[in-house]
Design a protein around this motif. Structure first.
Motif, PDB file in Angstrom:
ATOM      1  N   ARG A  94       0.856  -1.192   0.000  1.00 47.68           N
ATOM      2  CA  ARG A  94       0.000   0.000   0.000  1.00 47.68           C
ATOM      3  C   ARG A  94       0.887   1.235   0.000  1.00 47.68           C
ATOM      4  O   ARG A  94       2.063   1.182   0.380  1.00 47.68           O
ATOM      5  CB  ARG A  94      -0.918   0.002   1.236  1.00 47.68           C
ATOM      6  N   ILE A  95       0.302   2.343  -0.410  1.00 50.03           N
ATOM      7  CA  ILE A  95       0.995   3.632  -0.383  1.00 50.03           C
ATOM      8  C   ILE A  95       0.610   4.393   0.883  1.00 50.03           C
ATOM      9  O   ILE A  95       1.445   5.040   1.506  1.00 50.03           O
ATOM     10  CB  ILE A  95       0.647   4.465  -1.632  1.00 50.03           C
ATOM     11  N   SER A 134      -1.403  -9.181   3.247  1.00 51.99           N
ATOM     12  CA  SER A 134      -0.599  -8.643   2.146  1.00 51.99           C
ATOM     13  C   SER A 134      -0.141  -7.218   2.413  1.00 51.99           C
ATOM     14  O   SER A 134       0.774  -6.717   1.754  1.00 51.99           O
ATOM     15  CB  SER A 134      -1.391  -8.674   0.838  1.00 51.99           C
ATOM     16  N   GLY A 135      -0.791  -6.573   3.368  1.00 53.63           N
ATOM     17  CA  GLY A 135      -0.469  -5.185   3.654  1.00 53.63           C
ATOM     18  C   GLY A 135      -1.227  -4.187   2.809  1.00 53.63           C
ATOM     19  O   GLY A 135      -0.945  -2.992   2.863  1.00 53.63           O
ATOM     20  N   ALA A 136      -2.198  -4.646   2.030  1.00 56.46           N
ATOM     21  CA  ALA A 136      -3.017  -3.709   1.263  1.00 56.46           C
ATOM     22  C   ALA A 136      -3.874  -2.840   2.175  1.00 56.46           C
ATOM     23  O   ALA A 136      -4.318  -1.754   1.787  1.00 56.46           O
ATOM     24  CB  ALA A 136      -3.899  -4.468   0.273  1.00 56.46           C
ATOM     25  N   LEU A 137      -4.105  -3.321   3.392  1.00 58.38           N
ATOM     26  CA  LEU A 137      -4.877  -2.592   4.404  1.00 58.38           C
ATOM     27  C   LEU A 137      -4.121  -2.722   5.713  1.00 58.38           C
ATOM     28  O   LEU A 137      -3.606  -3.798   6.033  1.00 58.38           O
ATOM     29  CB  LEU A 137      -6.272  -3.217   4.532  1.00 58.38           C
ATOM     30  N   SER A 138      -4.048  -1.641   6.468  1.00 54.48           N
ATOM     31  CA  SER A 138      -3.334  -1.695   7.747  1.00 54.48           C
ATOM     32  C   SER A 138      -4.317  -1.819   8.899  1.00 54.48           C
ATOM     33  O   SER A 138      -5.480  -1.403   8.807  1.00 54.48           O
ATOM     34  CB  SER A 138      -2.470  -0.451   7.936  1.00 54.48           C
ATOM     35  N   ALA A 139      -3.829  -2.352  10.001  1.00 55.30           N
ATOM     36  CA  ALA A 139      -4.660  -2.477  11.202  1.00 55.30           C
ATOM     37  C   ALA A 139      -5.072  -1.110  11.724  1.00 55.30           C
ATOM     38  O   ALA A 139      -6.180  -0.927  12.240  1.00 55.30           O
ATOM     39  CB  ALA A 139      -3.900  -3.258  12.270  1.00 55.30           C
ATOM     40  N   ARG A 140      -4.193  -0.121  11.574  1.00 52.55           N
ATOM     41  CA  ARG A 140      -4.526   1.225  12.048  1.00 52.55           C
ATOM     42  C   ARG A 140      -5.633   1.855  11.211  1.00 52.55           C
ATOM     43  O   ARG A 140      -6.465   2.611  11.746  1.00 52.55           O
ATOM     44  CB  ARG A 140      -3.279   2.114  12.038  1.00 52.55           C
ATOM     45  N   ALA A 199      -5.683  -2.420  -2.694  1.00 50.38           N
ATOM     46  CA  ALA A 199      -5.966  -1.584  -1.530  1.00 50.38           C
ATOM     47  C   ALA A 199      -7.315  -0.892  -1.657  1.00 50.38           C
ATOM     48  O   ALA A 199      -8.012  -0.693  -0.655  1.00 50.38           O
ATOM     49  CB  ALA A 199      -4.854  -0.555  -1.351  1.00 50.38           C
ATOM     50  N   SER A 200      -7.718  -0.535  -2.866  1.00 47.05           N
ATOM     51  CA  SER A 200      -9.021   0.116  -3.040  1.00 47.05           C
ATOM     52  C   SER A 200     -10.148  -0.861  -2.735  1.00 47.05           C
ATOM     53  O   SER A 200     -11.158  -0.483  -2.122  1.00 47.05           O
ATOM     54  CB  SER A 200      -9.156   0.666  -4.457  1.00 47.05           C
ATOM     55  N   ALA A 201     -10.008  -2.131  -3.143  1.00 45.21           N
ATOM     56  CA  ALA A 201     -11.014  -3.137  -2.788  1.00 45.21           C
ATOM     57  C   ALA A 201     -11.061  -3.335  -1.286  1.00 45.21           C
ATOM     58  O   ALA A 201     -12.140  -3.504  -0.702  1.00 45.21           O
ATOM     59  CB  ALA A 201     -10.710  -4.457  -3.493  1.00 45.21           C
ATOM     60  N   ALA A 202      -9.908  -3.299  -0.629  1.00 46.25           N
ATOM     61  CA  ALA A 202      -9.862  -3.442   0.826  1.00 46.25           C
ATOM     62  C   ALA A 202     -10.609  -2.307   1.510  1.00 46.25           C
ATOM     63  O   ALA A 202     -11.413  -2.532   2.425  1.00 46.25           O
ATOM     64  CB  ALA A 202      -8.410  -3.480   1.291  1.00 46.25           C
ATOM     65  N   GLN A 206      -2.325 -15.101  -6.853  1.00 47.70           N
ATOM     66  CA  GLN A 206      -3.319 -14.383  -7.659  1.00 47.70           C
ATOM     67  C   GLN A 206      -3.884 -13.194  -6.896  1.00 47.70           C
ATOM     68  O   GLN A 206      -4.116 -12.125  -7.468  1.00 47.70           O
ATOM     69  CB  GLN A 206      -4.442 -15.344  -8.065  1.00 47.70           C
ATOM     70  N   PHE A 207      -4.104 -13.384  -5.606  1.00 48.83           N
ATOM     71  CA  PHE A 207      -4.631 -12.300  -4.785  1.00 48.83           C
ATOM     72  C   PHE A 207      -3.632 -11.152  -4.704  1.00 48.83           C
ATOM     73  O   PHE A 207      -3.992  -9.980  -4.881  1.00 48.83           O
ATOM     74  CB  PHE A 207      -4.943 -12.850  -3.386  1.00 48.83           C
ATOM     75  N   ILE A 208      -2.374 -11.476  -4.475  1.00 52.12           N
ATOM     76  CA  ILE A 208      -1.338 -10.450  -4.355  1.00 52.12           C
ATOM     77  C   ILE A 208      -1.118  -9.726  -5.680  1.00 52.12           C
ATOM     78  O   ILE A 208      -0.801  -8.529  -5.703  1.00 52.12           O
ATOM     79  CB  ILE A 208      -0.030 -11.088  -3.841  1.00 52.12           C
ATOM     80  N   ALA A 209      -1.318 -10.429  -6.786  1.00 53.02           N
ATOM     81  CA  ALA A 209      -1.116  -9.798  -8.098  1.00 53.02           C
ATOM     82  C   ALA A 209      -1.983  -8.559  -8.256  1.00 53.02           C
ATOM     83  O   ALA A 209      -1.545  -7.552  -8.830  1.00 53.02           O
ATOM     84  CB  ALA A 209      -1.408 -10.802  -9.211  1.00 53.02           C
ATOM     85  N   ALA A 210      -3.206  -8.609  -7.748  1.00 54.90           N
ATOM     86  CA  ALA A 210      -4.090  -7.442  -7.853  1.00 54.90           C
ATOM     87  C   ALA A 210      -3.571  -6.283  -7.011  1.00 54.90           C
ATOM     88  O   ALA A 210      -3.662  -5.115  -7.413  1.00 54.90           O
ATOM     89  CB  ALA A 210      -5.506  -7.825  -7.424  1.00 54.90           C
ATOM     90  N   ALA A 211      -3.029  -6.592  -5.842  1.00 58.86           N
ATOM     91  CA  ALA A 211      -2.457  -5.533  -5.002  1.00 58.86           C
ATOM     92  C   ALA A 211      -1.262  -4.888  -5.680  1.00 58.86           C
ATOM     93  O   ALA A 211      -1.111  -3.658  -5.679  1.00 58.86           O
ATOM     94  CB  ALA A 211      -2.055  -6.112  -3.646  1.00 58.86           C
TER      95      ALA A 211
END
Length: 469
Positions: free
Chosen positions: A33-34, A294-300, A253-256, A80-85
């Protein structure tokens, strides 16, 4: 195949590359993620020029299978999941005039060569307190690279904890109660970088050379020849509780963020504790785990949105339980910071004898050929979709350890190979917990299969759903 975009650097107004410029490699790990990415922010602040890299090339983290087991052939659900991220991160970087290189091979094999080609001496990345991940960082440092690691995967910052790493409470309940009594709360998410530095001047030439290399995914030297596999299933299985092939569940990340907003909009936090032990469906649990892993979304980011939800709609035991589960996730992370490699020993943290192992029974478990229909159903879902409910993860793990008398590390390795939401900390922590080789004082969690069927699949609907191909 290496992925990147050739950037037209000649049209950018840039100073000529010189040895005085700080050229940095940012190595994405489990932080795709950015936004809310402190390591990436630090890298951008330090760099005059920067290359962003992701390395495809992991090994089975938890088990010496040369001596103890063989792993069946696994489908690449997580890949496959990570590829989208990765696709979305690359697009965001390209919008800022940069891009991402995807390299096949370990970071230890790829990054020193890349650094030499672009005249970089510095690497920034996420800190991961697990043995193989730390070994890879140490291997980079042994080549002379300066590797700056930044811890940012937990909800709570280690600096804010009311104890030092070596004084972590040895029982989760004590940890949680101390955190809550001291009023420790997460820091706000970190804003995205103020600027994304430009690419090195010779990026196009370097990228072109890498694209010409015939790189392959490394064969795992720790694995013996795979055993027979299940019949092939397409990834778009309509029975899946996490259909990552649909846009709403893609790895980006946008899907997350959309999933988080939709989950809150449905007011599902209020019923989370009541439904979290269900076996199938889209809304019975939060489904945050794949994006967290994957880190596309953070816990914070989750916590911030959850507190806003509670401010508008009220808090209850269900919404509290999401905080509770995020604390469990943190606990396994801090346990790694305390014990590290000790968590990967056969005995875990206690003096128990080396666990028994029966390769034929382990293979039957992996391939859903046990004598228990509920276990078989769960293992088929895992194999076919890369996902399994938390309740079933505990059930099948208990069955492998206590009924089939197999090595808990073999089960952890199979989960690592199979799960979309594999997380090195949570996977290891939960298997230690079930096996009674971690910090929990109850010496393991053995589940009665008949009771579990009665409590969670009394009408047999889950078994009927998954006991066919």
């Amino acid at each position: 195949m290496l992925k990147s975009t050739i950037i037209n650097t000649s049209s950018q107004t840039q100073p000529s590359q010189s040895s005085s410029q700080e050229i940095v490699i940012y190595w994405f790990r489990n932080d795709l993620r950015i936004d809310d990415n402190p390591a990436l922010v630090k890298a951008c602040q330090a760099a005059e020029k920067i290359i962003f890299v992701y390395c495809h090339g992991s090994v089975i983290n938890v088990f010496d299978s040369r001596q103890r087991c063989r792993l069946p052939q696994s489908y690449g659900h997580r890949q496959q999941f990570i590829a989208a991220a990765l696709t979305e991160v690359r697009m965001q970087l390209e919008a800022s005039g940069n891009t991402m290189l995807e390299l096949h091979g370990s970071a230890a094999a790829c990054l020193p060569q890349l650094a030499s080609e672009i005249n970089a001496k510095t690497v920034y990345c996420e800190e991961i307190a697990a043995p193989y991940e730390q070994d890879e960082v140490n291997a980079l440092r042994s080549t002379g690279l300066h590797v700056h690691t930044v811890w940012h995967s937990s909800l709570l910052d280690p600096a804010d904890l009311p104890f030092t790493a070596d004084a972590l409470p040895q029982v989760f309940t004590q940890f949680r109660q101390l955190i809550e009594a001291e009023g420790v709360r997460p820091r706000s998410p970190t804003p995205k970088p103020a600027r994304i530095p430009a690419l090195p001047d010779n990026f196009n030439a370097v990228a072109a050379r890498w694209m010409q290399l015939e790189t392959k995914h490394p064969k795992s030297g720790t694995l013996a020849a795979p055993v027979a596999s299940m019949p092939t299933r397409l990834s778009d299985d309509p029975r899946s509780s996490f259909p990552y092939y649909l846009p709403a569940f893609s790895g980006s990340a946008s899907a997350a963020r959309n999933h988080l907003q939709n989950y809150l909009a449905k007011k599902l936090p209020h019923t989370y504790k009541l439904t979290r032990n269900h076996l199938s469906g889209h809304d019975y649990s939060t489904k945050f785990a794949p994006w967290l892993a994957s880190g596309a979304l953070s816990a914070r980011q989750i916590y911030q949105e959850l507190k806003e939800f509670e401010a508008h709609h009220g808090a209850n035991e269900g919404s509290y339980w999401i905080w509770f589960e995020l604390l469990w996730r943190d606990y396994f992370r801090f346990l790694h910071r305390q014990y590290g490699r000790k968590l990967y020993a056969a005995s875990g943290l206690n003096q128990a004898s080396t666990p028994t192992h029966h390769e034929d029974r382990f293979e039957q478990w992996c391939l859903a050929k046990t004598e228990e229909p509920l276990v078989n159903a769960g293992m088929r879902e895992l194999y076919s979709t890369g996902y399994l409910s938390n309740r079933l993860r505990q059930i099948v793990a208990s069955y492998l350890i206590y009924d089939l008398e197999c090595d808990w590390r073999a089960g952890a390795a199979w989960f690592e190979a199979s799960l979309i939401d594999y997380d090195v900390y949570s996977n290891q922590g939960n298997w230690l917990y079930i096996a009674g080789r971690g910090t929990d004082p109850r010496n393991g969690r053995r589940f009665n299969i008949q009771k579990q069927m009665h409590d969670h699949d009394r009408d047999g609907s889950y078994q009927r759903l998954w006991n066919t191909f």
